[in-house]
Design an enzyme around this catalytic site. Structure first.
Site, PDB file in Angstrom:
ATOM      1  N   GLU A   1      36.377  32.977  49.053  1.00  0.00           N
ATOM      2  CA  GLU A   1      37.205  33.642  48.116  1.00  0.00           C
ATOM      3  C   GLU A   1      36.956  35.334  48.295  1.00  0.00           C
ATOM      4  O   GLU A   1      38.074  36.071  48.080  1.00  0.00           O
ATOM      5  CB  GLU A   1      36.852  33.022  46.743  1.00  0.00           C
ATOM      6  CG  GLU A   1      37.543  33.680  45.661  1.00  0.00           C
ATOM      7  CD  GLU A   1      37.197  33.031  44.229  1.00  0.00           C
ATOM      8  OE1 GLU A   1      36.217  32.475  44.186  1.00  0.00           O
ATOM      9  OE2 GLU A   1      37.730  33.527  43.229  1.00  0.00           O
TER      10      GLU A   1
ATOM     11  N   GLU B   1      44.414  33.302  39.370  1.00  0.00           N
ATOM     12  CA  GLU B   1      43.948  32.056  40.535  1.00  0.00           C
ATOM     13  C   GLU B   1      45.100  31.820  41.331  1.00  0.00           C
ATOM     14  O   GLU B   1      45.956  31.318  40.930  1.00  0.00           O
ATOM     15  CB  GLU B   1      43.220  31.085  39.867  1.00  0.00           C
ATOM     16  CG  GLU B   1      42.209  31.289  38.973  1.00  0.00           C
ATOM     17  CD  GLU B   1      40.732  31.399  39.583  1.00  0.00           C
ATOM     18  OE1 GLU B   1      40.799  31.348  40.881  1.00  0.00           O
ATOM     19  OE2 GLU B   1      39.697  31.612  38.997  1.00  0.00           O
TER      20      GLU B   1
ATOM     21  N   HIS C   1      34.317  38.558  43.080  1.00  0.00           N
ATOM     22  CA  HIS C   1      33.111  38.226  44.054  1.00  0.00           C
ATOM     23  C   HIS C   1      32.863  39.422  44.809  1.00  0.00           C
ATOM     24  O   HIS C   1      33.321  40.573  44.880  1.00  0.00           O
ATOM     25  CB  HIS C   1      33.354  36.670  44.517  1.00  0.00           C
ATOM     26  CG  HIS C   1      33.744  35.585  43.423  1.00  0.00           C
ATOM     27  ND1 HIS C   1      32.745  35.177  42.453  1.00  0.00           N
ATOM     28  CD2 HIS C   1      35.083  35.290  43.094  1.00  0.00           C
ATOM     29  CE1 HIS C   1      33.678  34.440  41.632  1.00  0.00           C
ATOM     30  NE2 HIS C   1      35.026  34.452  42.024  1.00  0.00           N
TER      31      HIS C   1
ATOM     32  N   HIS D   1      41.439  36.362  42.150  1.00  0.00           N
ATOM     33  CA  HIS D   1      40.533  35.178  42.517  1.00  0.00           C
ATOM     34  C   HIS D   1      41.360  34.160  43.119  1.00  0.00           C
ATOM     35  O   HIS D   1      42.750  34.189  43.187  1.00  0.00           O
ATOM     36  CB  HIS D   1      39.911  34.505  41.102  1.00  0.00           C
ATOM     37  CG  HIS D   1      39.013  35.454  40.442  1.00  0.00           C
ATOM     38  ND1 HIS D   1      37.549  35.330  40.613  1.00  0.00           N
ATOM     39  CD2 HIS D   1      39.200  36.656  39.672  1.00  0.00           C
ATOM     40  CE1 HIS D   1      36.976  36.287  40.115  1.00  0.00           C
ATOM     41  NE2 HIS D   1      37.876  36.987  39.214  1.00  0.00           N
TER      42      HIS D   1
HETATM   43 ZN    ZN Z   1      36.779  33.436  41.427  1.00  0.00          ZN
END
Ligand code: ZN
Length: 323
Positions: free
Chosen positions: A148, A286, A111, A204
């Site tokens: 994030e 993640e 992102h 992430h």
């Molecule tokens: Zn993500």
């Protein structure tokens, strides 16, 4: 978060379910995960998923999760307060002079903080081989507003510092607040490919329901469609992912996800452009669930992010030194 939601995904071509492929992680990560047997998570990932928001019922599997071995190496405590943009190596080595000299690692911080202000741009569809998908997504945040995108670039900076100490050449797909948005997922993959990265990792943190906890590493499934052909990278990416999972667990103590992956910390997916378009060994991680208060307390801690970077680094180093 790596995509906005399952509803935006096309029907998944379900991969045949494999029997449990047992891999003794202990053989790959000595001493790290004795007894933790890893099997391939169900492929496809249409229902499993990273970055979903609150749709998954917690699954069984926590009982299979290993507890972190005691005696975390002292290295994990090293300089938790190190500045994000790189402190000099303790050993004074310049990048390119350590054991990873000649190795190239691309780190993809998921992102971009600017994505929230550039929704039209990031909603543009790009070709990911199997289908078309948003250029990028905003990502998630903790309930207190730690995004994030901030998290991923902070971990990326810490990881870059650690890898450069080992002599690796490290490239980030984005850095700081430049560019203003994106890059798009196809470009993120292209950066790794163009750099001929020996390993690429996309960082992430998830946005799942409160109570959903733990990390998971996302592995590329076999895809051969349009511009996507992952057949050559499935094997080495699996190896990279298993090594990262084992070292991440050991360094952070964060358990494998209790909501995807069946307690293995590994999930295979074929719907992520960043993986589908990669021609170099690549995984996503993640690191935890930003929407869970316990995980959020970890993700917002600089000391914990240093441990996360340490675990990632050790997994990558382990992968690169045997290849
Ligand atoms: Zn993500």
């Amino acid at each position: 978060m790596s995509y906005t939601g399952p509803d935006l995904d096309p029907p998944q071509q379900r991969r045949p379910r494999r029997g449990p492929l047992t891999v003794a992680l202990a053989a790959l990560v000595p001493g790290a995960l004795l007894g933790w047997m890893v099997y391939e998570a169900v492929g496809g990932g249409g229902t499993g998923g990273a970055d979903r928001t609150a749709s998954a019922a917690p699954t069984a599997g926590t009982s299979a999760a290993p507890s972190a071995p005691a005696g975390t190496p002292a290295a994990s405590a090293a300089s938790p307060s190190a500045s994000a943009s790189g402190s000099p190596g303790d050993d004074g080595k310049e990048p390119g002079s350590g054991p990873l000299k000649g190795k190239v690692v691309v780190i993809d911080p998921g992102h971009n903080p600017g994505n929230f202000r550039h929704t039209a741009e990031i909603n543009r569809q790009v070709d990911i081989g199997t289908n078309r998908k948003e250029c990028d997504t905003t990502g998630t945040s903790t309930n207190d507003g730690y995004t994030e995108a901030e998290f991923t670039v902070d971990v990326a900076h810490r990881l870059r510092t650690l890898l450069e100490k080992q002599g690796a050449t490290v490239k980030l797909t984005r850095d700081g607040d430049s560019p203003a948005w994106g890059p798009c997922v196809d470009e993120r993959a292209r950066i790794g490919n163009t750099a001929r990265a020996d390993a690429a990792v996309s960082i992430h943190a998830d946005g799942s329901a409160p109570g959903d906890r733990g990390f998971h590493v996302i592995l590329p499934g076999s895809v051969h469609a349009g511009a996507a052909d992952t057949r050559a990278i499935v094997g080495p990416s699996h190896d990279l992912g298993v090594r990262i999972a084992g070292n991440f667990l050991r360094e952070t103590g964060e358990p494998p996800s209790n909501y995807v992956g069946g307690g293995t910390g590994l999930v295979t997916r074929t719907d992520l452009g960043g993986l589908n378009l990669s021609t170099v060994p690549k995984v996503f991680i993640e690191c935890g669930n930003m929407r869970d208060s316990k995980d959020a307390a970890l993700l917002t801690s600089g000391a914990w992010r240093q441990k996360a970077a340490q675990g990632l680094s050790e997994g990558i180093v382990s992968f690169l030194r045997q290849s």
